[in-house]
Design a protein around this motif. Structure first.
Motif, PDB file in Angstrom:
ATOM      1  N   ASN A  15      31.107 -31.716 -19.447  1.00 31.44           N
ATOM      2  CA  ASN A  15      30.345 -32.197 -20.529  1.00 31.44           C
ATOM      3  C   ASN A  15      28.972 -32.915 -19.652  1.00 31.44           C
ATOM      4  N   LYS A  18      26.723 -30.153 -18.541  1.00 30.34           N
ATOM      5  CA  LYS A  18      26.073 -29.619 -19.748  1.00 30.34           C
ATOM      6  C   LYS A  18      25.100 -30.579 -20.156  1.00 30.34           C
ATOM      7  N   ASP A  19      25.078 -31.842 -20.251  1.00 25.38           N
ATOM      8  CA  ASP A  19      24.318 -32.721 -20.431  1.00 25.38           C
ATOM      9  C   ASP A  19      22.863 -32.573 -19.621  1.00 25.38           C
ATOM     10  N   LEU A  21      22.068 -30.165 -17.621  1.00 26.88           N
ATOM     11  CA  LEU A  21      21.549 -28.929 -17.678  1.00 26.88           C
ATOM     12  C   LEU A  21      20.465 -28.836 -18.839  1.00 26.88           C
ATOM     13  N   ASP A  22      21.313 -29.175 -20.174  1.00 26.79           N
ATOM     14  CA  ASP A  22      20.287 -29.370 -21.188  1.00 26.79           C
ATOM     15  C   ASP A  22      19.059 -30.098 -20.959  1.00 26.79           C
ATOM     16  N   ASP A  23      18.972 -31.409 -20.583  1.00 31.27           N
ATOM     17  CA  ASP A  23      17.915 -32.027 -20.525  1.00 31.27           C
ATOM     18  C   ASP A  23      16.730 -31.298 -19.406  1.00 31.27           C
ATOM     19  N   SER A  26      15.715 -27.630 -20.873  1.00 25.00           N
ATOM     20  CA  SER A  26      14.976 -27.729 -21.994  1.00 25.00           C
ATOM     21  C   SER A  26      13.458 -28.259 -21.727  1.00 25.00           C
ATOM     22  N   SER A  31      15.556 -20.745 -21.095  1.00 22.71           N
ATOM     23  CA  SER A  31      16.748 -20.511 -21.778  1.00 22.71           C
ATOM     24  C   SER A  31      17.841 -20.257 -20.766  1.00 22.71           C
ATOM     25  N   TYR A  32      19.012 -20.401 -20.991  1.00 20.30           N
ATOM     26  CA  TYR A  32      20.272 -20.372 -19.928  1.00 20.30           C
ATOM     27  C   TYR A  32      21.588 -20.011 -21.186  1.00 20.30           C
ATOM     28  N   HIS A  33      22.388 -19.304 -20.178  1.00 23.01           N
ATOM     29  CA  HIS A  33      23.640 -19.311 -20.747  1.00 23.01           C
ATOM     30  C   HIS A  33      24.613 -19.878 -19.992  1.00 23.01           C
TER      31      HIS A  33
END
Length: 234
Positions: A15, A18-19, A21-23, A26, A31-33
């Motif tokens: 998690n 993920k946080d 990477l999102d930050d 974005s 964009s990413y998968h």
């Protein structure tokens, strides 16, 4: 679109990654998968599917997980173009130092992935051709872990296999391109295979240890840090 995999049993670490990477992504409008897995078998099945297009993997390669180190070596051998990031410290506390380390590592790898040119993609398939005693020897450059010389004999190590030929390491160094570092008079190392680099030795993902000579130490470190896209504290 960037495809990224996280292979870790620890949901806290997953998690947190993920946080981050999102930050970071974005803010760049990228964009990413993201594929999240908890075991090595699932990861290897995913990598076997060419359509996944994985370019970055976060993997727990911590010292307490021998399986992680073995899996990292296997991935590096089979998929040398994939960037591996050790996620073992990502979830240990929330201190600023660990957060900054994770972010700087992700930023470096993402920059390389985002700025990769078609020429660099083509370079993945480059071949090293060496002529020796009337024979022509071809080696896939990305499959080479390191090259060692012993007098007039050069031994090329490729994913566990060894090929000995009569050649000069100096000549091979000129041909093989910028992805290798000469850390010793007798050794030429593929920088994508380096797990740790200190003042005296290089350890590869295969756990092979390569010596660093005092004469070449500073130059080798500078080249490796340029390869990483970072700076060096001498």
């Amino acid at each position: 679109m960037i495809s990224i995999a996280v292979c870790d049993k620890d949901r806290v670490r997953t998690n947190r990654i993920k946080d981050v990477l999102d930050d970071m992504l974005s803010s760049k409008g990228v964009s990413y998968h993201l594929f999240c897995l908890s075991d090595g078998n699932g990861l290897m099945e995913l990598l076997a599917d060419d359509s996944s297009g994985i370019t970055i993997i976060f993997l727990d390669i911590g010292p307490d997980d021998g399986g992680g180190r073995q899996l990292a070596a296997e991935i590096t051998a089979r998929y040398p173009h994939i960037a591996l990031i050790d996620s073992s410290n990502a979830g240990q506390g929330a201190d600023r130092a660990r957060e900054q380390l994770l972010r700087s590592t992700v930023a470096r790898v993402l920059e390389r992935a985002l700025n990769q040119t078609p020429r660099e993609e083509a370079d993945k398939a480059r071949v090293l051709t060496v002529m020796a005693k009337g024979a022509v020897h071809n080696f896939m450059i990305d499959a080479i872990e390191y090259i060692m010389s012993d007098r007039r004999i050069v031994i090329i190590h490729e994913n566990g296999a060894e090929t000995a030929i009569y050649a000069k390491l100096d000549d091979i160094e000129e041909k093989i391109g910028p992805g290798f570092v000469r850390c010793h008079q007798s050794y030429l190392v593929n920088m994508s295979r380096i797990k740790t680099f200190d003042n005296k030795k290089i350890r590869l993902f295969s756990d092979t240890v390569i010596p660093i000579s005092q004469k070449r130490r500073i130059q080798a470190r500078e080249k490796y840090f340029r390869y990483l896209g970072g700076t060096m504290n001498k």
